[in-house]
Write a protein that holds these residues in place. Structure first.
Motif, PDB file in Angstrom:
ATOM      1  N   ILE A   1      13.218  57.235   6.745  1.00  0.00           N
ATOM      2  CA  ILE A   1      12.954  58.547   7.164  1.00  0.00           C
ATOM      3  C   ILE A   1      11.496  59.190   6.999  1.00  0.00           C
ATOM      4  N   ALA A   2      10.983  59.040   5.801  1.00  0.00           N
ATOM      5  CA  ALA A   2       9.729  59.262   5.558  1.00  0.00           C
ATOM      6  C   ALA A   2       8.704  58.646   6.373  1.00  0.00           C
ATOM      7  N   PHE A   3       8.848  57.336   6.839  1.00  0.00           N
ATOM      8  CA  PHE A   3       7.988  56.800   7.682  1.00  0.00           C
ATOM      9  C   PHE A   3       8.035  57.314   9.323  1.00  0.00           C
ATOM     10  N   TYR A   4       9.520  57.319   9.426  1.00  0.00           N
ATOM     11  CA  TYR A   4       9.656  58.117  10.787  1.00  0.00           C
ATOM     12  C   TYR A   4       9.003  59.083  11.173  1.00  0.00           C
ATOM     13  N   LEU A   5       8.977  60.023  10.136  1.00  0.00           N
ATOM     14  CA  LEU A   5       8.568  61.197  10.145  1.00  0.00           C
ATOM     15  C   LEU A   5       6.948  61.404  10.152  1.00  0.00           C
ATOM     16  N   GLY A   6       6.331  60.395   9.699  1.00  0.00           N
ATOM     17  CA  GLY A   6       4.728  60.184   9.860  1.00  0.00           C
ATOM     18  C   GLY A   6       4.173  60.390   8.300  1.00  0.00           C
ATOM     19  N   TYR A   7       5.016  60.334   7.228  1.00  0.00           N
ATOM     20  CA  TYR A   7       4.539  60.339   6.042  1.00  0.00           C
ATOM     21  C   TYR A   7       4.151  59.075   5.302  1.00  0.00           C
ATOM     22  N   SER A   8       2.954  58.989   4.674  1.00  0.00           N
ATOM     23  CA  SER A   8       2.555  57.850   4.162  1.00  0.00           C
ATOM     24  C   SER A   8       3.406  56.929   2.983  1.00  0.00           C
ATOM     25  N   ASP A   9       4.051  57.854   2.559  1.00  0.00           N
ATOM     26  CA  ASP A   9       5.168  57.316   1.440  1.00  0.00           C
ATOM     27  C   ASP A   9       6.209  58.029   1.055  1.00  0.00           C
ATOM     28  N   LEU A  10       7.165  57.584   0.225  1.00  0.00           N
ATOM     29  CA  LEU A  10       8.266  58.399  -0.038  1.00  0.00           C
ATOM     30  C   LEU A  10       8.016  59.557  -0.934  1.00  0.00           C
ATOM     31  N   ALA A  11       6.912  59.434  -1.762  1.00  0.00           N
ATOM     32  CA  ALA A  11       6.720  60.523  -2.810  1.00  0.00           C
ATOM     33  C   ALA A  11       6.026  61.460  -1.819  1.00  0.00           C
ATOM     34  N   ALA A  12       5.211  61.438  -0.887  1.00  0.00           N
ATOM     35  CA  ALA A  12       4.597  62.499  -0.007  1.00  0.00           C
ATOM     36  C   ALA A  12       5.676  63.201   0.704  1.00  0.00           C
ATOM     37  N   PHE A  13       6.455  62.558   1.151  1.00  0.00           N
ATOM     38  CA  PHE A  13       7.866  63.089   2.026  1.00  0.00           C
ATOM     39  C   PHE A  13       8.741  64.007   0.898  1.00  0.00           C
ATOM     40  N   SER A  14       8.874  63.440  -0.349  1.00  0.00           N
ATOM     41  CA  SER A  14       9.798  64.025  -1.279  1.00  0.00           C
ATOM     42  C   SER A  14       9.380  65.307  -1.705  1.00  0.00           C
ATOM     43  N   ASN A  15       7.930  65.155  -1.897  1.00  0.00           N
ATOM     44  CA  ASN A  15       7.191  66.583  -2.207  1.00  0.00           C
ATOM     45  C   ASN A  15       7.155  67.648  -1.144  1.00  0.00           C
ATOM     46  N   GLN A  16       7.181  67.274  -0.049  1.00  0.00           N
ATOM     47  CA  GLN A  16       7.005  68.189   0.908  1.00  0.00           C
ATOM     48  C   GLN A  16       8.510  68.740   1.153  1.00  0.00           C
ATOM     49  N   PHE A  17       9.436  67.873   1.131  1.00  0.00           N
ATOM     50  CA  PHE A  17      10.792  68.352   1.316  1.00  0.00           C
ATOM     51  C   PHE A  17      11.134  69.256   0.086  1.00  0.00           C
ATOM     52  N   LYS A  18      10.771  69.123  -1.120  1.00  0.00           N
ATOM     53  CA  LYS A  18      11.253  69.746  -2.104  1.00  0.00           C
ATOM     54  C   LYS A  18      10.530  71.194  -2.178  1.00  0.00           C
ATOM     55  N   LYS A  19       9.282  71.279  -1.489  1.00  0.00           N
ATOM     56  CA  LYS A  19       8.655  72.484  -1.433  1.00  0.00           C
ATOM     57  C   LYS A  19       9.040  73.411  -0.229  1.00  0.00           C
ATOM     58  N   HIS A  20       9.520  72.619   0.622  1.00  0.00           N
ATOM     59  CA  HIS A  20      10.338  73.439   1.818  1.00  0.00           C
ATOM     60  C   HIS A  20      11.809  73.821   1.561  1.00  0.00           C
ATOM     61  N   PHE A  21      12.411  73.238   0.791  1.00  0.00           N
ATOM     62  CA  PHE A  21      13.954  73.369   0.385  1.00  0.00           C
ATOM     63  C   PHE A  21      14.360  73.947  -0.922  1.00  0.00           C
ATOM     64  N   GLY A  22      13.214  73.572  -1.823  1.00  0.00           N
ATOM     65  CA  GLY A  22      13.368  73.908  -3.226  1.00  0.00           C
ATOM     66  C   GLY A  22      14.347  72.581  -3.865  1.00  0.00           C
ATOM     67  N   LEU A  23      14.679  71.670  -3.461  1.00  0.00           N
ATOM     68  CA  LEU A  23      15.395  70.619  -4.013  1.00  0.00           C
ATOM     69  C   LEU A  23      14.892  69.237  -3.397  1.00  0.00           C
ATOM     70  N   SER A  24      15.040  68.011  -4.127  1.00  0.00           N
ATOM     71  CA  SER A  24      14.622  66.755  -3.631  1.00  0.00           C
ATOM     72  C   SER A  24      15.608  66.202  -2.912  1.00  0.00           C
ATOM     73  N   PRO A  25      15.232  65.762  -1.725  1.00  0.00           N
ATOM     74  CA  PRO A  25      16.010  65.158  -0.686  1.00  0.00           C
ATOM     75  C   PRO A  25      17.129  64.163  -1.377  1.00  0.00           C
ATOM     76  N   SER A  26      16.842  63.538  -2.393  1.00  0.00           N
ATOM     77  CA  SER A  26      18.164  62.714  -2.858  1.00  0.00           C
ATOM     78  C   SER A  26      19.016  63.500  -3.525  1.00  0.00           C
ATOM     79  N   PHE A  27      19.125  64.901  -3.693  1.00  0.00           N
ATOM     80  CA  PHE A  27      20.341  65.689  -4.013  1.00  0.00           C
ATOM     81  C   PHE A  27      21.080  66.264  -2.915  1.00  0.00           C
ATOM     82  N   LEU A  28      20.741  65.885  -1.523  1.00  0.00           N
ATOM     83  CA  LEU A  28      21.438  66.458  -0.654  1.00  0.00           C
ATOM     84  C   LEU A  28      22.853  65.645  -0.413  1.00  0.00           C
TER      85      LEU A  28
END
Length: 278
Positions: A251-278
């Motif tokens: 999902i991270a690469f599909y959405l254009g993020y360089s790695d999972l960490a960058a995606f997770s940080n942005q996701f947490k910033k936006h929703f207030g929780l890590s994507p793994s908690f959904l």
């Protein structure tokens, strides 16, 4: 409506309600016809392109765009033969029986402006839904009422945009051009948010200089182009995670993020929780 040349096939479906009528048209050859609007007219292109010739000048209406004309407007429409089918919807709504529709005439920016917003406008979604219901039994008045309501909401949005742009443009015509250009750039972001989008590209698409584009966009839509792109990515990410479509890394690469960490940080910033908690 008078047909000017042969080589055109018109499929017309009329809704004989007092509130107005809906017409569907198809053209598969170079042709033209002319007419006069019966009410407040909304012209929407489903496939191909239409060229409207009005007293004040010509307007090119491409696929996915719509145009509003006032009652009793004389016009001519031409279709070029480019080897594809041109398909459109025309709604003539009756402002004489609906005061709220008549009030739209006060918002001059609504008329003779090309609106390109098929990915983010409920009004266009309603227009596209008309095609899906062609072969089904539909409540004619319900359809016209729904379109009228969506059009009034759209008018309110346009009015807010022009107020936000007041510091940058005083003339109604200038605001009309700016709103049309900014909507086109917003539509581009909605269509391409998973890809890299640069300010240079958006400036080129909109025809607005880089110096002014970002500030105008944020004032018009209350968020920057980057904020809009990130928001769309996060909405898509949340849906993909809940639907269990892919692994998080994919999902991270599909959405254009360089790695999972960058995606997770942005996701947490936006929703207030890590994507793994959904």
């Amino acid at each position: 409506m008078n047909t000017i040349s042969l080589g055109i096939s018109i499929n017309i479906k009329k809704y004989e309600e007092e509130l107005g009528e809906i017409k569907f048209s198809k053209a598969d050859n170079a042709s033209q016809f002319q007419g006069k609007t019966k009410g407040l007219a909304l012209k929407y292109v489903v496939e191909g392109a239409e060229n409207y010739h009005l007293k004040e000048g010509n307007i090119h209406l491409a696929k996915g765009r719509f145009l509003l004309l006032k009652k009793d407007e004389n016009y001519k429409v031409t279709f070029e033969n480019k080897g594809y089918l041109t398909q459109g919807i025309c709604l003539d709504l009756n402002p004489d029986l609906d005061k709220k529709l008549a009030d739209l005439y006060k918002n001059e920016i609504l008329f003779k402006t090309v609106f390109n917003c098929s990915h983010f406008s409920p009004l266009v979604n309603s227009l596209q839904g008309l095609l899906l219901g062609l072969d089904k039994k539909t409540n004619n008045q319900s359809i016209l009422n729904s379109i009228s309501s969506q059009l009034m909401f759209f008018s309110d949005e346009i009015f807010e945009m022009q107020m936000r742009l007041h510091l940058f443009a005083k003339k109604t015509k200038t605001k009309s051009v700016l709103i049309s250009k900014l909507m086109t750039s917003k539509e581009f972001i909605h269509r391409n948010y998973t890809n890299k989008i640069t300010l240079d590209h958006l400036s080129h698409i909109s025809g607005i200089s880089k110096f002014h584009f970002s500030r105008l966009f944020k004032n018009c839509f209350n968020q920057s182009p980057l904020e809009l792109q990130e928001s769309l990515k996060m909405q898509k990410a949340k849906k993909m995670i809940l639907d269990q479509e892919m692994y998080l890394t994919d999902i991270a690469f599909y959405l254009g993020y360089s790695d999972l960490a960058a995606f997770s940080n942005q996701f947490k910033k936006h929703f207030g929780l890590s994507p793994s908690f959904l």
